[in-house]
Motif scaffolding. Sequence first.
Motif, PDB file in Angstrom:
ATOM      1  N   GLY A  52       0.813  -1.213   0.000  1.00 52.38           N
ATOM      2  CA  GLY A  52       0.000   0.000   0.000  1.00 52.38           C
ATOM      3  C   GLY A  52       0.845   1.262   0.000  1.00 52.38           C
ATOM      4  N   ALA A  53       1.875   1.282   0.818  1.00 51.23           N
ATOM      5  CA  ALA A  53       2.766   2.444   0.881  1.00 51.23           C
ATOM      6  C   ALA A  53       3.511   2.621  -0.442  1.00 51.23           C
ATOM      7  CB  ALA A  53       3.755   2.288   2.030  1.00 51.23           C
ATOM      8  N   TYR A  54       3.965   1.512  -1.019  1.00 50.74           N
ATOM      9  CA  TYR A  54       4.665   1.586  -2.304  1.00 50.74           C
ATOM     10  C   TYR A  54       3.726   2.078  -3.401  1.00 50.74           C
ATOM     11  CZ  TYR A  54       7.203   0.246  -6.479  1.00 50.74           C
ATOM     12  OH  TYR A  54       7.830   0.271  -7.696  1.00 50.74           O
ATOM     13  N   THR A  55       2.515   1.573  -3.428  1.00 51.94           N
ATOM     14  CA  THR A  55       1.530   1.990  -4.433  1.00 51.94           C
ATOM     15  C   THR A  55       1.248   3.481  -4.324  1.00 51.94           C
ATOM     16  OG1 THR A  55       0.527  -0.206  -4.393  1.00 51.94           O
ATOM     17  CG2 THR A  55      -0.797   1.573  -5.305  1.00 51.94           C
ATOM     18  N   LEU A  56       1.103   3.958  -3.124  1.00 52.14           N
ATOM     19  CA  LEU A  56       0.862   5.382  -2.903  1.00 52.14           C
ATOM     20  C   LEU A  56       2.064   6.220  -3.344  1.00 52.14           C
ATOM     21  CD1 LEU A  56      -1.232   7.335  -1.775  1.00 52.14           C
ATOM     22  CD2 LEU A  56      -0.169   7.066   0.462  1.00 52.14           C
ATOM     23  N   ALA A  57       3.262   5.754  -3.034  1.00 51.19           N
ATOM     24  CA  ALA A  57       4.476   6.496  -3.380  1.00 51.19           C
ATOM     25  C   ALA A  57       4.721   6.541  -4.888  1.00 51.19           C
ATOM     26  CB  ALA A  57       5.683   5.868  -2.678  1.00 51.19           C
ATOM     27  N   ILE A  58       4.313   5.518  -5.586  1.00 51.27           N
ATOM     28  CA  ILE A  58       4.611   5.404  -7.009  1.00 51.27           C
ATOM     29  C   ILE A  58       3.472   5.928  -7.891  1.00 51.27           C
ATOM     30  CG2 ILE A  58       3.753   3.099  -7.604  1.00 51.27           C
ATOM     31  CD1 ILE A  58       7.295   4.187  -8.164  1.00 51.27           C
ATOM     32  N   PHE A  59       2.376   6.368  -7.289  1.00 53.03           N
ATOM     33  CA  PHE A  59       1.217   6.805  -8.068  1.00 53.03           C
ATOM     34  C   PHE A  59       1.527   7.960  -9.024  1.00 53.03           C
ATOM     35  CE2 PHE A  59      -2.475   9.633  -8.554  1.00 53.03           C
ATOM     36  CZ  PHE A  59      -3.280   8.787  -9.304  1.00 53.03           C
ATOM     37  N   LEU A  60       2.108   9.048  -8.519  1.00 46.50           N
ATOM     38  CA  LEU A  60       2.398  10.202  -9.382  1.00 46.50           C
ATOM     39  C   LEU A  60       3.413   9.884 -10.480  1.00 46.50           C
ATOM     40  CD1 LEU A  60       2.337  13.438  -7.210  1.00 46.50           C
ATOM     41  CD2 LEU A  60       0.844  12.803  -9.089  1.00 46.50           C
ATOM     42  N   PRO A  61       4.514   9.183 -10.191  1.00 51.54           N
ATOM     43  CA  PRO A  61       5.411   8.827 -11.285  1.00 51.54           C
ATOM     44  C   PRO A  61       4.725   7.964 -12.352  1.00 51.54           C
ATOM     45  CG  PRO A  61       6.545   8.546  -9.218  1.00 51.54           C
ATOM     46  CD  PRO A  61       5.109   8.826  -8.883  1.00 51.54           C
ATOM     47  N   CYS A  62       3.865   7.042 -11.935  1.00 49.15           N
ATOM     48  CA  CYS A  62       3.135   6.206 -12.900  1.00 49.15           C
ATOM     49  C   CYS A  62       2.181   7.048 -13.740  1.00 49.15           C
ATOM     50  CB  CYS A  62       2.338   5.122 -12.181  1.00 49.15           C
ATOM     51  SG  CYS A  62       3.330   3.796 -11.529  1.00 49.15           S
ATOM     52  N   LEU A  63       1.491   7.961 -13.107  1.00 49.59           N
ATOM     53  CA  LEU A  63       0.566   8.827 -13.824  1.00 49.59           C
ATOM     54  C   LEU A  63       1.313   9.712 -14.821  1.00 49.59           C
ATOM     55  CD1 LEU A  63      -2.340   9.818 -14.157  1.00 49.59           C
ATOM     56  CD2 LEU A  63      -1.901  11.441 -12.306  1.00 49.59           C
ATOM     57  N   GLY A  64       2.411  10.304 -14.386  1.00 48.44           N
ATOM     58  CA  GLY A  64       3.214  11.140 -15.277  1.00 48.44           C
ATOM     59  C   GLY A  64       3.753  10.357 -16.462  1.00 48.44           C
ATOM     60  N   LEU A  65       4.240   9.154 -16.215  1.00 51.14           N
ATOM     61  CA  LEU A  65       4.762   8.317 -17.296  1.00 51.14           C
ATOM     62  C   LEU A  65       3.661   7.945 -18.277  1.00 51.14           C
ATOM     63  CD1 LEU A  65       7.050   6.684 -18.585  1.00 51.14           C
ATOM     64  CD2 LEU A  65       6.449   4.801 -17.045  1.00 51.14           C
ATOM     65  N   THR A  66       2.492   7.613 -17.781  1.00 50.12           N
ATOM     66  CA  THR A  66       1.377   7.250 -18.655  1.00 50.12           C
ATOM     67  C   THR A  66       0.954   8.436 -19.515  1.00 50.12           C
ATOM     68  OG1 THR A  66       0.633   5.626 -17.033  1.00 50.12           O
ATOM     69  CG2 THR A  66      -0.940   6.278 -18.722  1.00 50.12           C
ATOM     70  N   VAL A  67       0.916   9.619 -18.931  1.00 49.79           N
ATOM     71  CA  VAL A  67       0.562  10.822 -19.691  1.00 49.79           C
ATOM     72  C   VAL A  67       1.620  11.082 -20.767  1.00 49.79           C
ATOM     73  CG1 VAL A  67       0.328  13.337 -19.542  1.00 49.79           C
ATOM     74  CG2 VAL A  67      -0.845  11.865 -17.898  1.00 49.79           C
ATOM     75  N   ARG A  68       2.900  10.960 -20.408  1.00 52.32           N
ATOM     76  CA  ARG A  68       3.958  11.156 -21.408  1.00 52.32           C
ATOM     77  C   ARG A  68       3.898  10.101 -22.506  1.00 52.32           C
ATOM     78  NH1 ARG A  68       6.894  11.825 -16.753  1.00 52.32           N
ATOM     79  NH2 ARG A  68       8.179   9.987 -17.150  1.00 52.32           N
ATOM     80  N   ARG A  69       3.518   8.887 -22.136  1.00 51.26           N
ATOM     81  CA  ARG A  69       3.381   7.825 -23.139  1.00 51.26           C
ATOM     82  C   ARG A  69       2.228   8.148 -24.097  1.00 51.26           C
ATOM     83  NH1 ARG A  69       5.010   5.608 -26.633  1.00 51.26           N
ATOM     84  NH2 ARG A  69       3.994   3.782 -27.428  1.00 51.26           N
ATOM     85  N   LEU A  70       1.121   8.641 -23.556  1.00 56.08           N
ATOM     86  CA  LEU A  70       0.006   9.064 -24.405  1.00 56.08           C
ATOM     87  C   LEU A  70       0.432  10.207 -25.318  1.00 56.08           C
ATOM     88  CD1 LEU A  70      -2.912   8.858 -21.842  1.00 56.08           C
ATOM     89  CD2 LEU A  70      -2.724   7.536 -23.949  1.00 56.08           C
ATOM     90  N   HIS A  71       1.240  11.128 -24.817  1.00 55.86           N
ATOM     91  CA  HIS A  71       1.745  12.217 -25.641  1.00 55.86           C
ATOM     92  C   HIS A  71       2.566  11.667 -26.804  1.00 55.86           C
ATOM     93  CE1 HIS A  71       1.576  15.478 -22.238  1.00 55.86           C
ATOM     94  NE2 HIS A  71       0.370  15.111 -22.663  1.00 55.86           N
ATOM     95  N   ASP A  72       3.314  10.610 -26.569  1.00 50.87           N
ATOM     96  CA  ASP A  72       4.141  10.032 -27.630  1.00 50.87           C
ATOM     97  C   ASP A  72       3.277   9.490 -28.767  1.00 50.87           C
ATOM     98  OD1 ASP A  72       6.707   9.392 -28.700  1.00 50.87           O
ATOM     99  OD2 ASP A  72       6.390   7.292 -28.140  1.00 50.87           O
TER     100      ASP A  72
END
Length: 117
Positions: A52-72
């Motif tokens: 749970g702590a790891y999921t919470l910590a990694i949420f913003l980096p995952c979201l940012g990466l997904t948005v950048r991937r969509l931009h690609d």
Amino acid sequence: MHHYTDVLKKYAVFSGRARRQEFWMFVLCNLVVAAVLVTLDVVLGANGILVGAYTLAIFLPCLGLTVRRLHDTGRSGWWYLLILIPLLGWIWLLVLMATEGQAAPNEYGPSPKALHA
């Protein structure tokens, strides 16, 4: 491993583009880390606190990466909201993540594949 750390360095960057390789290597590293944490949770009897702590910590980096991937692929980050459509939404988003990015520069920047070539 550098794909994982590069994404973490861009903790909340939602501009620019991300290659398929960067995205999928990050996903693979996340799966390995999550498997280790699940195992530790079970062994230590932590009831999912580590995961749970790891999921919470990694949420913003995952979201940012997904948005950048969509931009690609030439799409806005708002396409991420497809995930809200039950079942079909996350399948559609998975297909978009596997789609090759645009070779030419687009409104989100130059091709990251061309920059690394």
